[in-house]
Structures are given as C-alpha cells and as structure tokens.
Design an enzyme around this catalytic site. Structure first.
Site, PDB file in Angstrom:
ATOM      1  N   LYS A   9      26.082  35.804 -79.301  1.00  0.00           N
ATOM      2  CA  LYS A   9      24.644  35.561 -79.122  1.00  0.00           C
ATOM      3  C   LYS A   9      24.417  34.092 -78.764  1.00  0.00           C
ATOM      4  CE  LYS A   9      21.944  35.526 -82.864  1.00  0.00           C
ATOM      5  NZ  LYS A   9      20.987  35.924 -83.924  1.00  0.00           N
ATOM      6  N   SER A  25      19.300  40.202 -62.656  1.00  0.00           N
ATOM      7  CA  SER A  25      20.308  39.654 -63.559  1.00  0.00           C
ATOM      8  C   SER A  25      19.735  38.476 -64.318  1.00  0.00           C
ATOM      9  CB  SER A  25      21.541  39.191 -62.790  1.00  0.00           C
ATOM     10  OG  SER A  25      21.149  38.187 -61.877  1.00  0.00           O
ATOM     11  N   TYR A  58      22.605  41.906 -66.626  1.00  0.00           N
ATOM     12  CA  TYR A  58      23.989  41.424 -66.605  1.00  0.00           C
ATOM     13  C   TYR A  58      23.997  39.946 -66.263  1.00  0.00           C
ATOM     14  CZ  TYR A  58      23.448  41.918 -61.563  1.00  0.00           C
ATOM     15  OH  TYR A  58      22.987  41.802 -60.279  1.00  0.00           O
TER      16      TYR A  58
END
Length: 117
Positions: A9, A25, A58
């Site tokens: 994270k 993205s 992504y």
C-alpha cells in the site's frame, strides 16, 4: 484455497495530474513503485480520501523522483489534482502464506517523496 490479502500500500499520496484523454491507468513515480513493491501493469485499487471514490486500474511507471501520481483515462473523472488517495495491491496466498505475510506499507511525504529515516 487462496486468500486475497493486502500485498502492499502507498498510503496518502496527492494526485498531481488527471489526464482524461489517455488510455486508462495510474502513473506512479517509479521510486514509490519500488518502495511499495509494485510492478508495471499490476492491478491496484485506488481509494480517494476526498470524495470516497474507489476504482480498480493498473500501474504505469512514472518518472523516478518526480512524485507523479496521475489518474489517466476514465479514472481521471474520479479525482481532482490535490486529492489524497491510497493505492492498494492485493496478492493471492495460501492460508499458510497469509498467516506469516507482512504487507509493505509506505508513507510518502506531502510531496509524494519517500521519507528518509
């Protein structure tokens, strides 16, 4: 059986750009990617602390040391420059692996730079 467990994270980074006319993205400073163990094209969840939006996209490598956090394509509609987001990656693990796994969590500074210490 596999469990979907927090892998890494990036906690509380500031959106520096939002590019609507780009193939979707999130572009992330490569220093932050390396520190969090994120790979280019890896799936991530984005949580916007300012408006509660959540999305899945992504990763694209951003310029190393730039502090860039740029939501691209449709994701650009989910945040404004200056919003604070959390970037989360999950990994599939067996229950045994999950029981000993320690996620990588990084806390960049207000300029999206790694804190030395």
């Amino acid at each position: 059986m596999f469990l979907n467990v927090l892998k890494s994270k990036i906690h509380r980074v500031k959106v520096t750009q939002a590019e609507l006319n780009y193939v979707g993205s999130i572009t992330i400073d490569e220093d932050l990617m390396d520190a969090a163990g994120l790979l280019e094209n890896e799936q991530v969840h984005i949580v916007n602390n300012n408006n509660g939006e959540r999305l899945i996209t992504y990763v694209i490598k951003g310029e190393r040391g730039s502090g860039i956090i740029c939501l691209n394509g449709a994701a650009a509609r989910r945040a404004q420059v200056g919003d604070i987001v959390i970037i989360i990656a999950y990994g599939l693990m067996t229950p045994e692996e999950a029981g000993t796994h320690k996620p990588t969590v990084i806390f960049p500074d207000e300029n999206n730079r790694l804190v030395k210490g």
